[in-house]
Design a protein around this motif. Structure first.
Motif, short mmCIF file in Angstrom:
data_model
loop_
_atom_site.label_atom_id
_atom_site.label_comp_id
_atom_site.label_asym_id
_atom_site.label_seq_id
_atom_site.Cartn_x
_atom_site.Cartn_y
_atom_site.Cartn_z
N LYS A 392 39.24 5.70 -16.14
CA LYS A 392 38.60 5.17 -14.94
C LYS A 392 38.28 3.68 -15.06
O LYS A 392 38.17 2.97 -14.05
CB LYS A 392 37.32 5.93 -14.64
N ALA A 393 38.13 3.19 -16.31
CA ALA A 393 37.77 1.78 -16.51
C ALA A 393 38.84 0.86 -15.94
O ALA A 393 38.52 -0.21 -15.39
CB ALA A 393 37.55 1.50 -18.00
N TYR A 394 40.10 1.24 -16.06
CA TYR A 394 41.19 0.40 -15.54
C TYR A 394 41.11 0.31 -14.02
O TYR A 394 41.36 -0.76 -13.44
CB TYR A 394 42.54 0.97 -15.98
N LEU A 395 40.78 1.41 -13.38
CA LEU A 395 40.67 1.40 -11.92
C LEU A 395 39.44 0.64 -11.45
O LEU A 395 39.49 -0.09 -10.47
CB LEU A 395 40.65 2.84 -11.39
N LEU A 396 38.33 0.80 -12.18
CA LEU A 396 37.12 0.06 -11.82
C LEU A 396 37.31 -1.44 -12.00
O LEU A 396 36.88 -2.24 -11.16
CB LEU A 396 35.94 0.55 -12.68
N SER A 397 37.97 -1.84 -13.09
CA SER A 397 38.24 -3.28 -13.27
C SER A 397 39.20 -3.77 -12.21
O SER A 397 39.08 -4.90 -11.71
CB SER A 397 38.82 -3.53 -14.67
N SER A 486 28.40 6.15 -25.73
CA SER A 486 28.18 7.60 -25.68
C SER A 486 29.48 8.30 -25.30
O SER A 486 30.48 7.66 -24.95
CB SER A 486 27.08 7.92 -24.67
N ASN A 487 29.45 9.63 -25.35
CA ASN A 487 30.64 10.39 -24.96
C ASN A 487 30.97 10.20 -23.49
O ASN A 487 32.13 10.36 -23.09
CB ASN A 487 30.45 11.87 -25.26
N TYR A 488 29.97 9.88 -22.69
CA TYR A 488 30.22 9.54 -21.29
C TYR A 488 29.82 8.09 -21.08
O TYR A 488 28.69 7.70 -21.35
CB TYR A 488 29.41 10.42 -20.33
N PHE A 489 30.73 7.30 -20.62
CA PHE A 489 30.45 5.89 -20.35
C PHE A 489 31.35 5.42 -19.22
O PHE A 489 32.29 6.13 -18.81
CB PHE A 489 30.66 5.04 -21.62
N LYS A 490 31.07 4.23 -18.70
CA LYS A 490 31.83 3.70 -17.57
C LYS A 490 32.71 2.53 -17.96
O LYS A 490 33.06 1.70 -17.13
CB LYS A 490 30.88 3.28 -16.45
N GLY A 491 33.07 2.49 -19.22
CA GLY A 491 33.99 1.46 -19.66
C GLY A 491 33.32 0.33 -20.42
O GLY A 491 32.11 0.11 -20.31
N ILE A 492 34.13 -0.38 -21.20
CA ILE A 492 33.73 -1.62 -21.87
C ILE A 492 34.69 -2.69 -21.37
O ILE A 492 35.91 -2.47 -21.35
CB ILE A 492 33.83 -1.50 -23.40
N TYR A 493 34.16 -3.83 -20.97
CA TYR A 493 34.99 -4.84 -20.32
C TYR A 493 34.78 -6.21 -20.96
O TYR A 493 33.65 -6.60 -21.27
CB TYR A 493 34.66 -4.94 -18.83
N LEU A 494 35.88 -6.90 -21.13
CA LEU A 494 35.80 -8.32 -21.47
C LEU A 494 35.67 -9.09 -20.16
O LEU A 494 36.48 -8.91 -19.24
CB LEU A 494 37.05 -8.78 -22.22
N ASN A 501 35.35 -18.03 -10.74
CA ASN A 501 35.86 -16.66 -10.85
C ASN A 501 35.16 -15.87 -11.96
O ASN A 501 34.72 -16.43 -12.96
CB ASN A 501 37.36 -16.66 -11.13
N ILE A 502 35.14 -14.54 -11.76
CA ILE A 502 34.75 -13.60 -12.80
C ILE A 502 35.83 -12.53 -12.87
O ILE A 502 36.04 -11.80 -11.89
CB ILE A 502 33.39 -12.93 -12.50
N TYR A 503 36.52 -12.47 -13.99
CA TYR A 503 37.59 -11.48 -14.17
C TYR A 503 37.14 -10.42 -15.18
O TYR A 503 36.46 -10.73 -16.16
CB TYR A 503 38.86 -12.14 -14.70
N LEU A 504 37.55 -9.18 -14.93
CA LEU A 504 37.28 -8.09 -15.86
C LEU A 504 38.58 -7.60 -16.48
O LEU A 504 39.57 -7.40 -15.77
CB LEU A 504 36.61 -6.92 -15.15
N PHE A 505 38.55 -7.38 -17.80
CA PHE A 505 39.67 -6.78 -18.51
C PHE A 505 39.14 -5.65 -19.38
O PHE A 505 38.10 -5.79 -20.04
CB PHE A 505 40.39 -7.82 -19.38
N VAL A 506 39.83 -4.53 -19.38
CA VAL A 506 39.35 -3.34 -20.07
C VAL A 506 39.50 -3.50 -21.58
O VAL A 506 40.57 -3.86 -22.08
CB VAL A 506 40.10 -2.09 -19.60
N ALA A 507 38.42 -3.23 -22.31
CA ALA A 507 38.45 -3.18 -23.77
C ALA A 507 38.45 -1.71 -24.20
O ALA A 507 38.23 -0.80 -23.40
CB ALA A 507 37.24 -3.91 -24.36
#
Length: 566
Positions: A392-397, A486-494, A501-507
């Protein structure tokens, strides 16, 4: 319910509830890749259409080399249910097919005169994260699993439900045909079953319906495929890869690398070997069932069960062979994507059903397949849980970058061209009656919050130009100090940002050690890593600062003492 059925029913229900809780918590209402075009754009055009004929043409219209009626119907259902296209609703409809498989296989297994305990290996196999892509991608969840289910359901209806079943089977076969390319093999398997049962009149009707369906399917058909599926020479450049892809497809539940579009690796060998075993077992099972002379004096119910098994096996084997042929292109493994692995699951279950039908020592069969299926489930949770929870992190970013910067950066290096995706999204967002709203995410991520954040120490960062075979600025980042995942999280982002601009990239979160997973119950340990090619995202002449963002941490943002030039 009998007392002896309560325990196996409880085990099955528990496994299913755990699985669906993971699907619900990791699903997001965001289009993914093809969803933008074949579901979202379709629904917008369907709503805006002025006539019934135009809407029917949209519903049955070609998408790549397929018709995807069922998938589009789920998009319309979600729209009518919630007044917008809702991708979580679509995902849940797609995954509900697994419940259909469970009921269908129980109806078969119980005809072998066994208890509910024998359903446990089926549930252990079906409700696994090995198919995470098909479980969390709306378009995939309503294509691969439903068409496979419709194929098997057609055979079951034909064999067990007489004239009414034949009528329903004709409808399910038509829906399967117009819901994905391999769906038309449903008709082939159905006609073969009817001919074997000497139901000639029904076979002729099905044959005529099949001819009409195939004619309509290929009417105005455009032969375009990213895999060059219609080029014979393309598939025989490396003939051995036809077998590698076939057995990799059949044994996919034991694949953990998904090295798609790359040559075969040592890590693919377990899946290929398992696929070879399953393929041979199904073929041998078919030969034994077809040659057994005891049918004439044996139990009529077992004879019927064997016919149902043969029909289902023929549909799955045809799909596997044609998939391997159509996807093979040079020295590349192209059948290992997680969304295909429902067919590997079905091959494993079909071999299990064959053993239950053929062998008298059913307890040994049940215990053997139950034990191995449990080990496979544990293996697949270990190898795929991170993919399931980080998907889901890729879609949220992606939607953050679209809303904040007007760019679908996640599609920049894929076949879903970023420019086309942006144009399509803009057209829906600007429609007077949009069927979907691109809602903002991560409102807490702002320039002021970034400037206030504390600096994260003990971070290893290296920079290079050109990586992953593509030009562009590349960064490798690793730390063991942040965040606590935790086992449930909403992603880690660079976070890569400047004043504009503010860009998000999935870590990537870091897996815990096996022993710690077992003793602590934590799949992840502290820290993250990232190896990212920014491509053309960073504008020349601009300087960008870096930060790390983890929405589930108390300190959501930590700045990095590092800058990158565009």
């Amino acid at each position: 319910m009998k007392l002896q059925s309560i325990i196996p029913m409880g085990i099955c229900v528990m496994l299913i509830l755990v699985f669906f809780s993971l699907i619900i918590t990791n699903s997001v209402n965001i289009p993914n890749g093809d969803d933008l075009y074949c579901l979202l754009l379709f629904t917008q055009q369907f709503q805006d259409a002025s006539s019934l004929s135009e809407r029917l043409n949209l519903l049955a219209g070609q998408w790549v080399e397929h018709r995807i009626v069922y998938s589009r119907l789920t998009a319309l259902f979600s729209y009518w249910l919630t007044s917008q296209v809702n991708f979580v609703t679509i995902i849940l409809i797609g995954n509900a097919t697994l419940l259909g498989f469970t009921v269908l296989f129980w109806k078969l297994i119980r005809k072998a005169n066994v208890s509910l305990y024998y359903l446990i290996p089926v549930v252990l196999t079906l409700f696994s994260p090995v198919t995470y892509e098909a479980n969390l991608w709306a378009g995939a969840s309503t294509v691969y699993m439903p068409v496979a289910f419709l194929g098997l359901l057609t055979i079951y209806l034909l064999v067990y439900h007489g004239r009414t079943g034949a009528i329903l089977a004709l409808l399910t076969a038509l829906l399967a045909t117009f819901s994905f390319g391999n769906g038309m093999f449903t008709f082939v398997a159905a006609v073969a079953v009817l001919l074997y049962q000497k139901r000639i009149k029904s076979a002729v009707i099905f044959g005529l319906a099949a001819a009409g369906a195939v004619f309509l399917y290929f009417r105005d058909f455009e032969a375009h495929s990213s895999t060059k599926a219609f080029s014979v020479a393309e598939h025989f450049q490396k003939p051995l890869y036809l077998l590698y892809n076939l057995f990799g497809f059949v044994g996919g539940i034991l694949d953990y690398t998904e090295n798609t579009n790359a040559p075969i690796e040592a890590s693919n060998i377990p899946a290929v070997v398992l696929g070879l075993f399953l393929f041979l077992a199904i073929c041998m099972g078919a030969i034994l069932f077809l040659r057994e002379k005891t049918w004439q004096g044996g139990s009529p119910s077992i004879k019927t069960l064997k016919i149902a098994w043969l029909g289902m096996a023929s549909f799955v084997v045809m799909t596997a062979v044609v998939m391997a042929y159509s996807r093979t292109s040079g020295a590349a493994m192209n059948t290992l994507s997680s969304r295909y692995k429902i067919y590997s699951m079905l091959c494993w279950i079909l071999v299990y059903c064959f053993c239950l039908i053929h062998f008298n020592r059913k307890k040994v069969v049940g215990m053997a397949f139950g034990g191995i299926s449990a080990l496979l489930l544990l293996f697949n949770y270990y190898t795929n849980y991170d993919k399931l929870t980080n998907y889901k992190a890729y879609l949220l970013s992606g939607i953050f970058n679209y809303n904040t910067n007007g760019q679908w950066i996640i599609y920049r290096h894929t076949a879903y061209y970023e420019g086309a995706s942006k144009m399509l999204s803009d057209s829906i967002a600007n429609n007077l009656e949009p069927v979907y709203v691109f809602n903002p995410v991560f409102a807490e991520l702002s320039h002021s919050a970034l400037n206030r954040a504390a600096v994260l120490k003990n971070v290893r960062i290296s920079q290079d130009d050109g990586c992953s075979g593509k030009p562009g600025k590349c960064l490798t980042i690793h730390t063991d100090d942040y965040p606590s995942v935790s086992n449930y999280f909403k992603g880690i982002y660079l976070v890569v940002y400047n004043d504009t601009n503010i860009y998000l990239f999935v870590a990537n979160p870091v897996k815990n050690g096996r022993l710690n997973m077992l003793t602590q119950g934590e799949y992840y340990k502290e820290g993250f890593y990232l190896d990212k090619n920014f491509g053309k995202t960073l504008k020349p002449g601009s300087q960008y600062k870096l930060a790390v963002f983890c929405p589930t941490e108390n300190d959501k943002i930590r700045r990095l003492d590092y800058k990158v030039d565009g």
